[in-house]
Design an enzyme around this catalytic site. Structure first.
Site, PDB file in Angstrom:
ATOM      1  N   CYS A 128     -67.049  28.752 -31.029  1.00 41.72           N
ATOM      2  CA  CYS A 128     -66.719  27.810 -29.965  1.00 41.72           C
ATOM      3  C   CYS A 128     -67.703  27.811 -28.801  1.00 41.72           C
ATOM      4  O   CYS A 128     -68.157  26.749 -28.374  1.00 41.72           O
ATOM      5  CB  CYS A 128     -65.297  28.041 -29.474  1.00 41.72           C
ATOM      6  SG  CYS A 128     -64.885  29.729 -29.079  1.00 41.72           S
ATOM      7  N   HIS A 176     -66.190  26.876 -23.276  1.00 37.15           N
ATOM      8  CA  HIS A 176     -65.485  28.129 -23.508  1.00 37.15           C
ATOM      9  C   HIS A 176     -65.184  28.731 -22.145  1.00 37.15           C
ATOM     10  O   HIS A 176     -66.073  28.902 -21.313  1.00 37.15           O
ATOM     11  CB  HIS A 176     -66.324  29.102 -24.336  1.00 37.15           C
ATOM     12  CG  HIS A 176     -65.559  30.300 -24.776  1.00 37.15           C
ATOM     13  ND1 HIS A 176     -65.276  31.356 -23.933  1.00 37.15           N
ATOM     14  CD2 HIS A 176     -64.973  30.615 -25.962  1.00 37.15           C
ATOM     15  CE1 HIS A 176     -64.577  32.267 -24.582  1.00 37.15           C
ATOM     16  NE2 HIS A 176     -64.386  31.848 -25.812  1.00 37.15           N
TER      17      HIS A 176
END
Length: 535
Positions: free
Chosen positions: A81, A136
């Site tokens: 991610c 993130h």
């Protein structure tokens, strides 16, 4: 929520005249620029109804697809991610950003002060709002890049309390859950924008809404579990074994195994040796067939819950009258493995980990639905949506270190809106670093160096029309450069025959003597890099 901003007397007078012509509660943007609704989903592989998986209950995403250009072969740049989102949101490749994993010292502004997509829209007169998981969270993104990217305070919904739930399902309203709160906040943001339009704030909006599920652990409201058969009826992966001739350096340890000691979530993941190293060779960490079915059902249920939240946001956008002026971008940050190749989660260069769901809804262009099998990349989003929204497209980043604040290393996808069947990129590029957790030694290779930040070796992967080719090179973490002469492993998977997705890449044929010419051709394509593969 965002606040009404003071304006000059001249602009205020202009907006007074605009108000006189209001025929509904939703005032259209007067600048001619398109709004953007930017929808992100974590850990979502393209296992949805619109991608041919009719057992998945995803009616809202499928409806969006029916009004969008759907990309059947879209790929992330890193199957994790933080680096995937950093690349997508800056429009720059991982080796430019120096972001390859989740680490507090891999925030792209430490290496290049790249302009992000929301920042660029904000700087071009948009109200930019971030809700949920877009970057993130935390240090890897400079705490959501708040200083640069957003016009208004960022919203993170509180995490769900593990003390209040069973990992697999529980009776609650989705509004009590983290993603439910994210959807509700997005709905309220749209309503406030609509209200402020009546007060004279005619700025177009860029609203980014990021959902966490189906990220681990797989808990969601019970009604979404009830959409699926009992676990005993859930199909197992058809390719559960490690591919033939699979090199040890390519093996990843899925993060699901980190939950094996958390009895509340995964009490039955017990067949793991204490030596993590064993799992990299296809032994050690395995999950029983029965529990694999349980986990797969949980993933599907979480997908359906996220679909439900997406439906709430799009429905509100439509009811407020924004649909005709709003581009919708829907994307997953990377793929996911549900036991295929004895892998779970992401963190590999497999097709299952790198291929993502991606679609663009462009009012007046994609209303009847379109599809393309062209090879595209998430890094292409930045130039595409700026062009579609009507603002200046950032230039292509030049070769070398001296780069402008706003430049991109992707390609606008707008030609595919005119001709979805056209030939586009020659290859889509992904990569992943090694060693992974617990990987200490590779046979016949020198030991890993701790000073290289667990980025001693980089696996570069290209997806071309009929093949996936991956090669692993010694990597210089400091300069972000591979040594193409120090090859640790080569992989080649044949995609020439039509197969069901999530049921391929079972044999690494890179060593086959009769295809060494193909290996050399694909090696040249990979080493020539993404610039040489542009349309």
């Amino acid at each position: 929520m965002y606040m009404y901003r003071e304006m000059s007397v001249e602009k205020a007078l202009l907006n007074i005249f605009t108000v006189f012509f209001v025929l509904s509660s939703a005032i259209k943007v007067t600048t001619g620029l398109k709004n953007v609704l930017f929808l992100a989903v974590d850990d979502l592989r393209p296992e949805l109804g619109t991608y041919g998986m009719d057992f998945i209950k995803s009616p809202n995403i499928d409806k969006l697809a029916s009004e969008s250009l759907v990309f059947d072969r879209a790929y992330c740049q890193v199957a994790l991610c933080s680096p995937s989102r950093a690349s997508l949101l800056t429009g720059r490749r991982p080796d430019t950003n120096h972001v390859w994993k989740i680490a507090i010292d891999e925030y792209w502004r430490m290496f290049t002060n790249a302009t992000t997509i929301p920042q660029y829209f904000k700087e071009n007169g948009y109200m930019s709002a971030g809700i949920g998981k877009i970057f993130h969270a935390g240090a890897p993104s400079g705490y959501d890049d708040i200083k640069y990217s957003w016009s208004v305070p960022y919203f993170h919904a509180p995490k769900d309390s593990a003390n209040d739930m069973s990992w697999h399902s529980f009776n609650t309203n989705t509004t009590n859950l983290q993603d439910g709160k994210i959807a509700d906040y997005a709905v309220n943001t749209l309503r406030e924008i609509n209200q402020n339009r009546t007060k004279g704030d005619t700025r177009p909006f860029f609203i980014a809404v990021g959902f966490h599920k189906p990220h681990l652990p797989f808990y969601c409201a019970k009604k979404f579990y009830d959409m699926y058969p009992q676990a005993t009826q859930i199909a197992l992966p058809k390719n559960p074994g490690v591919p033939k001739n699979f090199p040890p350096i390519a093996r990843g340890l899925g993060s699901i195994y980190k939950y094996r000691d958390t009895k509340m979530f995964y009490p039955n993941i017990t067949k793991c040796q204490t030596d993590v190293q064993a799992s990299f060779y296809g032994e050690g960490c395995t999950i029983s067939d029965d529990y694999t079915r349980v986990l797969r059902r949980g993933y599907y249920a979480c997908v359906s819950q996220t679909d439900d939240q997406i439906g709430k946001v799009i429905s509100e956008m439509t009811s407020l009258g924004f649909a005709d002026d709003t581009i919708i971008v829907f994307w997953g940050d990377h793929g996911w493995q549900l036991g295929e190749h004895n892998h779970w989660c992401k963190q590999t260069n497999f097709e299952d980990a790198t291929r993502v769901p991606f679609m663009l809804r462009v009012p007046g262009v994609t209303d009847k639905g379109m599809r393309t099998s062209a090879l595209v990349e998430l890094i292409d989003i930045f130039p595409t949506i700026t062009e579609l929204a009507g603002i200046k497209v950032p230039p292509m980043c030049p070769v070398g270190d001296k780069q402008p604040l706003a430049c991109v290393e992707g390609t606008s996808l707008t030609p595919l809106l005119q001709n979805p069947n056209m030939q586009f990129k020659k290859a889509a590029f992904s990569q992943y670093p090694r060693p992974a957790e617990g990987m200490t030694v590779i046979p016949n290779k020198h030991p890993f160096n701790d000073s290289e930040h667990d980025e001693n070796v980089m696996g570069y992967s290209i997806r071309v029309d009929q093949y996936r080719f991956t090669e692993w090179y010694r990597f210089n973490h400091t300069t972000a450069t591979p040594n193409f002469t120090d090859i640790w492993a080569t992989e080649l998977y044949n995609h020439t025959e039509a197969t069901v997705f999530f049921n391929d890449e079972n044999i690494n044929v890179a060593r086959e003597p009769d295809i060494q010419g193909l290996v050399e051709t694909l090696r040249k394509t990979l080493q020539a890099g993404w610039r040489a593969a542009m349309p």
